[in-house]
Design an enzyme around this catalytic site. Structure first.
Site, PDB file in Angstrom:
ATOM      1  N   LYS A   1      57.056  16.255 -31.069  1.00 19.32           N
ATOM      2  CA  LYS A   1      57.303  17.659 -31.419  1.00 19.32           C
ATOM      3  C   LYS A   1      58.303  18.285 -30.455  1.00 19.32           C
ATOM      4  O   LYS A   1      59.258  18.927 -30.867  1.00 19.32           O
ATOM      5  CB  LYS A   1      55.995  18.472 -31.365  1.00 19.32           C
ATOM      6  CG  LYS A   1      54.921  17.988 -32.315  1.00 19.32           C
ATOM      7  CD  LYS A   1      53.681  18.870 -32.256  1.00 19.32           C
ATOM      8  CE  LYS A   1      52.959  18.864 -30.916  1.00 19.32           C
ATOM      9  NZ  LYS A   1      52.367  17.551 -30.553  1.00 19.32           N
TER      10      LYS A   1
ATOM     11  N   ARG B   1      47.610  25.635 -33.525  1.00 22.39           N
ATOM     12  CA  ARG B   1      46.883  24.391 -33.318  1.00 22.39           C
ATOM     13  C   ARG B   1      45.493  24.452 -33.916  1.00 22.39           C
ATOM     14  O   ARG B   1      44.763  23.480 -33.859  1.00 22.39           O
ATOM     15  CB  ARG B   1      46.715  24.198 -31.817  1.00 22.39           C
ATOM     16  CG  ARG B   1      47.411  22.996 -31.276  1.00 22.39           C
ATOM     17  CD  ARG B   1      46.976  22.885 -29.831  1.00 22.39           C
ATOM     18  NE  ARG B   1      47.391  21.644 -29.272  1.00 22.39           N
ATOM     19  CZ  ARG B   1      48.581  21.426 -28.762  1.00 22.39           C
ATOM     20  NH1 ARG B   1      49.495  22.341 -28.799  1.00 22.39           N
ATOM     21  NH2 ARG B   1      48.841  20.253 -28.240  1.00 22.39           N
TER      22      ARG B   1
ATOM     23  N   ARG C   1      55.840   8.557 -20.776  1.00 24.51           N
ATOM     24  CA  ARG C   1      56.540   9.847 -20.811  1.00 24.51           C
ATOM     25  C   ARG C   1      56.724  10.416 -19.415  1.00 24.51           C
ATOM     26  O   ARG C   1      55.857  10.331 -18.562  1.00 24.51           O
ATOM     27  CB  ARG C   1      55.765  10.852 -21.651  1.00 24.51           C
ATOM     28  CG  ARG C   1      56.392  12.247 -21.549  1.00 24.51           C
ATOM     29  CD  ARG C   1      55.928  13.194 -22.592  1.00 24.51           C
ATOM     30  NE  ARG C   1      54.490  13.372 -22.574  1.00 24.51           N
ATOM     31  CZ  ARG C   1      53.850  14.097 -23.475  1.00 24.51           C
ATOM     32  NH1 ARG C   1      54.530  14.648 -24.469  1.00 24.51           N
ATOM     33  NH2 ARG C   1      52.557  14.229 -23.404  1.00 24.51           N
TER      34      ARG C   1
ATOM     35  N   ARG D   1      52.647  13.837 -16.703  1.00 25.47           N
ATOM     36  CA  ARG D   1      51.709  14.939 -16.918  1.00 25.47           C
ATOM     37  C   ARG D   1      50.269  14.515 -16.622  1.00 25.47           C
ATOM     38  O   ARG D   1      49.871  13.409 -16.944  1.00 25.47           O
ATOM     39  CB  ARG D   1      51.819  15.436 -18.367  1.00 25.47           C
ATOM     40  CG  ARG D   1      52.954  16.408 -18.549  1.00 25.47           C
ATOM     41  CD  ARG D   1      53.254  16.706 -19.999  1.00 25.47           C
ATOM     42  NE  ARG D   1      52.072  16.920 -20.821  1.00 25.47           N
ATOM     43  CZ  ARG D   1      52.141  17.268 -22.103  1.00 25.47           C
ATOM     44  NH1 ARG D   1      53.316  17.432 -22.693  1.00 25.47           N
ATOM     45  NH2 ARG D   1      51.037  17.442 -22.794  1.00 25.47           N
TER      46      ARG D   1
ATOM     47  N   ARG E   1      42.547  13.990 -26.515  1.00 30.46           N
ATOM     48  CA  ARG E   1      43.495  14.896 -27.173  1.00 30.46           C
ATOM     49  C   ARG E   1      43.695  14.500 -28.632  1.00 30.46           C
ATOM     50  O   ARG E   1      43.847  15.352 -29.496  1.00 30.46           O
ATOM     51  CB  ARG E   1      44.835  14.890 -26.427  1.00 30.46           C
ATOM     52  CG  ARG E   1      44.776  15.686 -25.130  1.00 30.46           C
ATOM     53  CD  ARG E   1      45.934  15.353 -24.205  1.00 30.46           C
ATOM     54  NE  ARG E   1      47.226  15.689 -24.751  1.00 30.46           N
ATOM     55  CZ  ARG E   1      48.369  15.169 -24.325  1.00 30.46           C
ATOM     56  NH1 ARG E   1      48.370  14.284 -23.343  1.00 30.46           N
ATOM     57  NH2 ARG E   1      49.500  15.530 -24.864  1.00 30.46           N
TER      58      ARG E   1
HETATM   59  P1  AP5 Z   1      57.151  14.470 -26.983  1.00 31.50           P
HETATM   60  O1  AP5 Z   1      58.343  15.007 -27.693  1.00 31.50           O
HETATM   61  O2  AP5 Z   1      56.936  14.888 -25.581  1.00 31.50           O
HETATM   62  O3  AP5 Z   1      55.847  14.699 -27.873  1.00 31.50           O
HETATM   63  P2  AP5 Z   1      55.022  15.994 -28.222  1.00 31.50           P
HETATM   64  O4  AP5 Z   1      54.657  15.906 -29.661  1.00 31.50           O
HETATM   65  O5  AP5 Z   1      55.734  17.228 -27.762  1.00 31.50           O
HETATM   66  O6  AP5 Z   1      53.719  15.703 -27.368  1.00 31.50           O
HETATM   67  P3  AP5 Z   1      52.899  16.618 -26.387  1.00 31.50           P
HETATM   68  O7  AP5 Z   1      52.020  15.713 -25.591  1.00 31.50           O
HETATM   69  O8  AP5 Z   1      53.770  17.569 -25.659  1.00 31.50           O
HETATM   70  O9  AP5 Z   1      52.032  17.384 -27.390  1.00 31.50           O
HETATM   71  P4  AP5 Z   1      50.723  17.998 -27.147  1.00 31.50           P
HETATM   72  O10 AP5 Z   1      50.617  18.661 -28.435  1.00 31.50           O
HETATM   73  O11 AP5 Z   1      49.580  17.155 -26.784  1.00 31.50           O
HETATM   74  O12 AP5 Z   1      50.950  18.830 -25.799  1.00 31.50           O
HETATM   75  P5  AP5 Z   1      51.364  20.349 -25.506  1.00 31.50           P
HETATM   76  O13 AP5 Z   1      52.278  20.377 -24.377  1.00 31.50           O
HETATM   77  O14 AP5 Z   1      51.761  21.004 -26.782  1.00 31.50           O
HETATM   78  O15 AP5 Z   1      57.212  12.869 -27.077  1.00 31.50           O
HETATM   79  C1  AP5 Z   1      56.222  12.064 -26.491  1.00 31.50           C
HETATM   80  C2  AP5 Z   1      56.857  10.846 -25.802  1.00 31.50           C
HETATM   81  O16 AP5 Z   1      57.427   9.979 -26.760  1.00 31.50           O
HETATM   82  C3  AP5 Z   1      58.010  11.201 -24.849  1.00 31.50           C
HETATM   83  O17 AP5 Z   1      58.000  10.322 -23.767  1.00 31.50           O
HETATM   84  C4  AP5 Z   1      59.255  11.033 -25.701  1.00 31.50           C
HETATM   85  O18 AP5 Z   1      60.383  10.731 -24.910  1.00 31.50           O
HETATM   86  C5  AP5 Z   1      58.855   9.857 -26.577  1.00 31.50           C
HETATM   87  N1  AP5 Z   1      59.433   9.914 -27.913  1.00 31.50           N
HETATM   88  C6  AP5 Z   1      59.701  11.045 -28.642  1.00 31.50           C
HETATM   89  N2  AP5 Z   1      60.218  10.730 -29.844  1.00 31.50           N
HETATM   90  C7  AP5 Z   1      60.245   9.372 -29.889  1.00 31.50           C
HETATM   91  C8  AP5 Z   1      60.668   8.426 -30.876  1.00 31.50           C
HETATM   92  N3  AP5 Z   1      61.140   8.819 -32.084  1.00 31.50           N
HETATM   93  N4  AP5 Z   1      60.567   7.111 -30.587  1.00 31.50           N
HETATM   94  C9  AP5 Z   1      60.070   6.697 -29.374  1.00 31.50           C
HETATM   95  N5  AP5 Z   1      59.681   7.530 -28.400  1.00 31.50           N
HETATM   96  C10 AP5 Z   1      59.758   8.855 -28.646  1.00 31.50           C
HETATM   97  O19 AP5 Z   1      49.947  20.933 -25.066  1.00 31.50           O
HETATM   98  C11 AP5 Z   1      49.301  20.491 -23.905  1.00 31.50           C
HETATM   99  C12 AP5 Z   1      47.937  21.148 -23.806  1.00 31.50           C
HETATM  100  O20 AP5 Z   1      48.087  22.585 -23.723  1.00 31.50           O
HETATM  101  C13 AP5 Z   1      47.016  20.936 -24.987  1.00 31.50           C
HETATM  102  O21 AP5 Z   1      46.309  19.724 -24.873  1.00 31.50           O
HETATM  103  C14 AP5 Z   1      46.132  22.178 -24.900  1.00 31.50           C
HETATM  104  O22 AP5 Z   1      45.139  22.016 -23.933  1.00 31.50           O
HETATM  105  C15 AP5 Z   1      47.073  23.248 -24.436  1.00 31.50           C
HETATM  106  N6  AP5 Z   1      47.679  23.989 -25.550  1.00 31.50           N
HETATM  107  C16 AP5 Z   1      48.997  24.048 -25.881  1.00 31.50           C
HETATM  108  N7  AP5 Z   1      49.199  24.817 -26.972  1.00 31.50           N
HETATM  109  C17 AP5 Z   1      47.966  25.268 -27.341  1.00 31.50           C
HETATM  110  C18 AP5 Z   1      47.496  26.100 -28.399  1.00 31.50           C
HETATM  111  N8  AP5 Z   1      48.357  26.607 -29.326  1.00 31.50           N
HETATM  112  N9  AP5 Z   1      46.183  26.329 -28.488  1.00 31.50           N
HETATM  113  C19 AP5 Z   1      45.316  25.824 -27.587  1.00 31.50           C
HETATM  114  N10 AP5 Z   1      45.688  25.032 -26.563  1.00 31.50           N
HETATM  115  C20 AP5 Z   1      47.007  24.756 -26.435  1.00 31.50           C
HETATM  116 MG    MG Z   2      55.358  18.650 -26.260  1.00 29.17          MG
END
Ligand code: AP5
Ligand code: MG
Ligand code: ZN
Length: 214
Positions: free
Chosen positions: A13, A88, A127, A160, A171
């Site tokens: 994402k 979410r 990552r 992270r 997660r």
């Molecule tokens: P990346 O692009 O980083 O993936 P992502 O989908 O952004 O994953 P996140 O871990 O950031 O999502 P998340 O939803 O768990 O965490 P968030 O920060 O939102 O890609 C992942 C890896 O793969 C990278 O190394 C990248 O380089 C690689 N990659 C990408 N595309 C690729 C491809 N095509 N092929 C191969 N490799 C690839 O949230 C973190 C925490 O915050 C949550 O757990 C929660 O506790 C809290 N939080 C955040 N938002 C909310 C909300 N709205 N409500 C409640 N809690 C929340």
């Molecule tokens: Mg992300």
């Protein structure tokens, strides 16, 4: 253009949202990045969010909703934005829709990046993220030019806290329980589009651009 990124943790994402934001010149709003920045600064919000995040759970809706509704109401969001990591939960989506409806607006596309759980587990350990600008890398798939250093801003990259294997599993569980129902929610509104997220990141991006039709 008001866009939402859907997909499991690690689906890509953030990677895609950044590319979309650049191409269409709209802000990229990542709730995860906002929380991580607050943790780094030691703010009250950061302190509250940290325990939930480290455990792989969701931060309570009431800590997230006002923050995002306020953010999308700012001047730079007039021509649209890409939301990454929000909504979410169904209540978050309903709150966003209610806020948008006040000005006759709605979400144009909910871009659902599909990646099987096993691929996700493989991706997360590799990552590396930049806390300064939010850029993400992968030590094998998408390495930075210089090891441990962000290409975009020169700050150092981190693994992270929530990318430990047990936490990633948790997660994923939370995703399937609380976030996956949003796919149906946006399907019912004819806003959901599906992308195969197992392709190379540039191919994923091309597929998204094609769907957005511009
Ligand atoms: P990346 O692009 O980083 O993936 P992502 O989908 O952004 O994953 P996140 O871990 O950031 O999502 P998340 O939803 O768990 O965490 P968030 O920060 O939102 O890609 C992942 C890896 O793969 C990278 O190394 C990248 O380089 C690689 N990659 C990408 N595309 C690729 C491809 N095509 N092929 C191969 N490799 C690839 O949230 C973190 C925490 O915050 C949550 O757990 C929660 O506790 C809290 N939080 C955040 N938002 C909310 C909300 N709205 N409500 C409640 N809690 C929340
Ligand atoms: Mg992300
Ligand atoms: Zn950076």
């Amino acid at each position: 253009m008001k866009l939402i990124m859907l997909g499991a943790p690690g689906a890509g994402k953030g990677t895609q949202a950044k590319m979309i934001a650049e191409k269409y010149n709209i802000p990229h709003i990542s709730t995860g990045d906002i929380f991580r920045a607050n943790i780094k600064e030691g703010t009250e919000l950061g302190k509250k969010a940290k325990s939930y995040m480290d455990a792989g759970g969701l931060v309570p809706d009431e800590l997230v909703v006002d923050l995002v509704v306020d953010r999308v109401g700012q001047a730079d969001c007039k021509n649209g934005y890409v939301l990454d990591g929000f909504p979410r939960t169904i209540p978050q989506a309903e709150s966003l829709d209610a806020a948008l409806a006040k000005t006759g607006d709605k979400v144009d596309y909910a871009i659902n990046i599909e990646v099987p759980d096993q691929n996700i587990i493989d991706r997360m350990g590799g990552r590396r993220a930049c806390v300064a600008c939010g850029a993400t890398y992968h030590i094998v798939n998408i390495p930075p030019k210089k090891e441990g250093v962000c290409d975009k801003c020169g700050e150092s990259l981190i693994l992270r806290d929530d990318d430990k294997p047990e936490t990633v599993k948790k997660r994923l569980e939370v995703y399937h329980e609380q976030t996956e129902p949003l796919i149906k929610y946006y399907k019912a509104k004819n806003a959901e589009v599906e992308i195969d997220g197992t392709m190379d990141m540039n191919d994923v991006f091309d597929a998204i651009v094609k769907l957005l039709g511009a």
